[in-house]
Design a protein around this motif. Sequence first.
Motif, PDB file in Angstrom:
ATOM      1  N   UNK A  63       5.076 -10.883  -5.894  1.00 18.30           N
ATOM      2  CA  UNK A  63       5.849 -11.348  -7.075  1.00 18.30           C
ATOM      3  C   UNK A  63       5.318 -12.384  -8.154  1.00 18.30           C
ATOM      4  N   UNK A  64       4.273 -12.857  -7.684  1.00 16.85           N
ATOM      5  CA  UNK A  64       3.582 -13.872  -8.669  1.00 16.85           C
ATOM      6  C   UNK A  64       2.515 -12.931  -9.543  1.00 16.85           C
ATOM      7  N   UNK A  65       1.677 -12.426  -8.862  1.00 14.46           N
ATOM      8  CA  UNK A  65       0.724 -11.585  -9.375  1.00 14.46           C
ATOM      9  C   UNK A  65       1.216 -10.116  -9.937  1.00 14.46           C
ATOM     10  N   UNK A  66       2.499  -9.718  -9.514  1.00 13.00           N
ATOM     11  CA  UNK A  66       3.290  -8.529  -9.895  1.00 13.00           C
ATOM     12  C   UNK A  66       2.361  -7.219  -9.587  1.00 13.00           C
ATOM     13  N   UNK A  67       1.780  -7.270  -8.122  1.00 16.62           N
ATOM     14  CA  UNK A  67       1.143  -6.099  -7.444  1.00 16.62           C
ATOM     15  C   UNK A  67       2.259  -5.753  -6.891  1.00 16.62           C
ATOM     16  N   UNK A  68       1.634  -4.564  -6.063  1.00 17.94           N
ATOM     17  CA  UNK A  68       2.583  -3.859  -4.818  1.00 17.94           C
ATOM     18  C   UNK A  68       1.849  -3.787  -3.767  1.00 17.94           C
ATOM     19  N   UNK A  69       2.264  -3.106  -2.750  1.00 19.33           N
ATOM     20  CA  UNK A  69       1.669  -3.170  -1.434  1.00 19.33           C
ATOM     21  C   UNK A  69       2.100  -1.976  -0.714  1.00 19.33           C
ATOM     22  N   UNK A  70       1.924  -1.958   0.706  1.00 17.89           N
ATOM     23  CA  UNK A  70       2.399  -0.938   1.728  1.00 17.89           C
ATOM     24  C   UNK A  70       3.280  -1.526   2.456  1.00 17.89           C
ATOM     25  N   UNK A  71       3.839  -0.831   3.475  1.00 22.06           N
ATOM     26  CA  UNK A  71       4.821  -1.214   4.417  1.00 22.06           C
ATOM     27  C   UNK A  71       5.154  -2.554   4.722  1.00 22.06           C
ATOM     28  N   UNK A  72       3.920  -3.011   5.512  1.00 25.04           N
ATOM     29  CA  UNK A  72       4.022  -4.116   5.796  1.00 25.04           C
ATOM     30  C   UNK A  72       4.232  -5.547   5.009  1.00 25.04           C
ATOM     31  N   UNK A  73       3.800  -5.208   3.784  1.00 25.50           N
ATOM     32  CA  UNK A  73       3.962  -6.165   2.397  1.00 25.50           C
ATOM     33  C   UNK A  73       5.397  -5.829   2.276  1.00 25.50           C
ATOM     34  N   UNK A  74       5.600  -4.816   1.672  1.00 26.60           N
ATOM     35  CA  UNK A  74       7.026  -4.449   1.007  1.00 26.60           C
ATOM     36  C   UNK A  74       8.240  -4.726   1.813  1.00 26.60           C
ATOM     37  N   UNK A  75       8.298  -4.055   3.267  1.00 26.68           N
ATOM     38  CA  UNK A  75       9.384  -4.230   3.849  1.00 26.68           C
ATOM     39  C   UNK A  75       9.178  -5.774   4.638  1.00 26.68           C
ATOM     40  N   UNK A  76       8.014  -6.401   4.746  1.00 20.45           N
ATOM     41  CA  UNK A  76       8.036  -7.494   5.170  1.00 20.45           C
ATOM     42  C   UNK A  76       8.605  -8.670   4.128  1.00 20.45           C
ATOM     43  N   UNK A  77       8.458  -8.307   2.654  1.00 20.84           N
ATOM     44  CA  UNK A  77       9.005  -8.970   1.600  1.00 20.84           C
ATOM     45  C   UNK A  77      10.766  -9.043   1.699  1.00 20.84           C
ATOM     46  N   UNK A  78      11.205  -7.721   1.944  1.00 20.15           N
ATOM     47  CA  UNK A  78      12.525  -7.228   1.966  1.00 20.15           C
ATOM     48  C   UNK A  78      13.407  -7.853   3.057  1.00 20.15           C
ATOM     49  N   UNK A  79      12.531  -7.847   4.198  1.00 22.18           N
ATOM     50  CA  UNK A  79      13.105  -8.588   5.467  1.00 22.18           C
ATOM     51  C   UNK A  79      13.432  -9.960   5.280  1.00 22.18           C
ATOM     52  N   UNK A  80      12.523 -10.586   4.637  1.00 23.55           N
ATOM     53  CA  UNK A  80      12.735 -12.171   4.174  1.00 23.55           C
ATOM     54  C   UNK A  80      13.914 -12.268   3.156  1.00 23.55           C
ATOM     55  N   UNK A  81      13.925 -11.710   2.338  1.00 21.15           N
ATOM     56  CA  UNK A  81      14.771 -11.508   0.947  1.00 21.15           C
ATOM     57  C   UNK A  81      16.209 -11.187   1.823  1.00 21.15           C
TER      58      UNK A  81
END
Length: 272
Positions: A63-81
């Motif tokens: 979010x802050x650095x406007x980077x991407x990531x793989x599943x544990x980052x992407x779906x981990x973020x979406x899980x909390x959202x």
Amino acid sequence: MNDHQFLDAYFDRIGYSGPRIPSIDLLHNITLAHVRCIPFENLDILLGKSINISLDSVFEKLIIQKRGGYCFEQNGLLLHVLQKLGFDVIPISARVRLDKPRDFTPPRTHVFLRVEHSGKTWFTDVGVGGVSLTSPIQFIQNTEQTTNHETRRIVYEGNRYFHQVLFPNGWADVCEFTLEEMPEIDRELANWYTSDHPKSHFKDRLIVARAGEDGKRFTLVNREYSERNKNVIASKTIINSPKELINVLKEKFNLSFPTNTEFRTPGLQWDL
């Protein structure tokens, strides 16, 4: 940071400004916007950095650095959202099967999300590279389901479920799963393997992908950049220098790196 500020920052990142009341429409809108704006990528691994999947670290990076990531980052973020929005959601463990024969057993190093809403079960997965879901799919078997991009289905064979995608040459496995939940400790262990084990496929190749409008996909694997439309007709370009690679990352995926950045992987061989 309170939940309202967290969600404001996330929705600003994916360009969403609509209603926030839990609904299937909201789940559809978030899934599509997420994979269009937050690219899948493994670049930190190739820079020799550890992947921290704590919420604070993922928020800072994606979010802050406007980077991407793989599943544990992407779906981990979406899980909390989704949890903060009030959805009933749990993480599910899986084995990625893209380009893998059925007699091969890949490690259980993938996570996607199961969402319960209005008496139905839905799956969303914004972290499986060039075939990340752009629409949630319902947990029903042997039924073709259209998405904003490819057609999908779920089949049950040999005591396992398979999420499949329809390509021009037929159905292909995306991942297999048993509906087993993947708690935080299992995600941490799998993330360690994925990011640090010498046999992890994220060590030997550069992978970046995001979804576009009108069913388009943009994918970078090592030096090959490709664009494909909803009918999976791809145009491919070979990248010929590190400088050109940095330009493609910026222009096609909105990922900014200094021009002297060196991604260390056997998959990148430059004829300079």
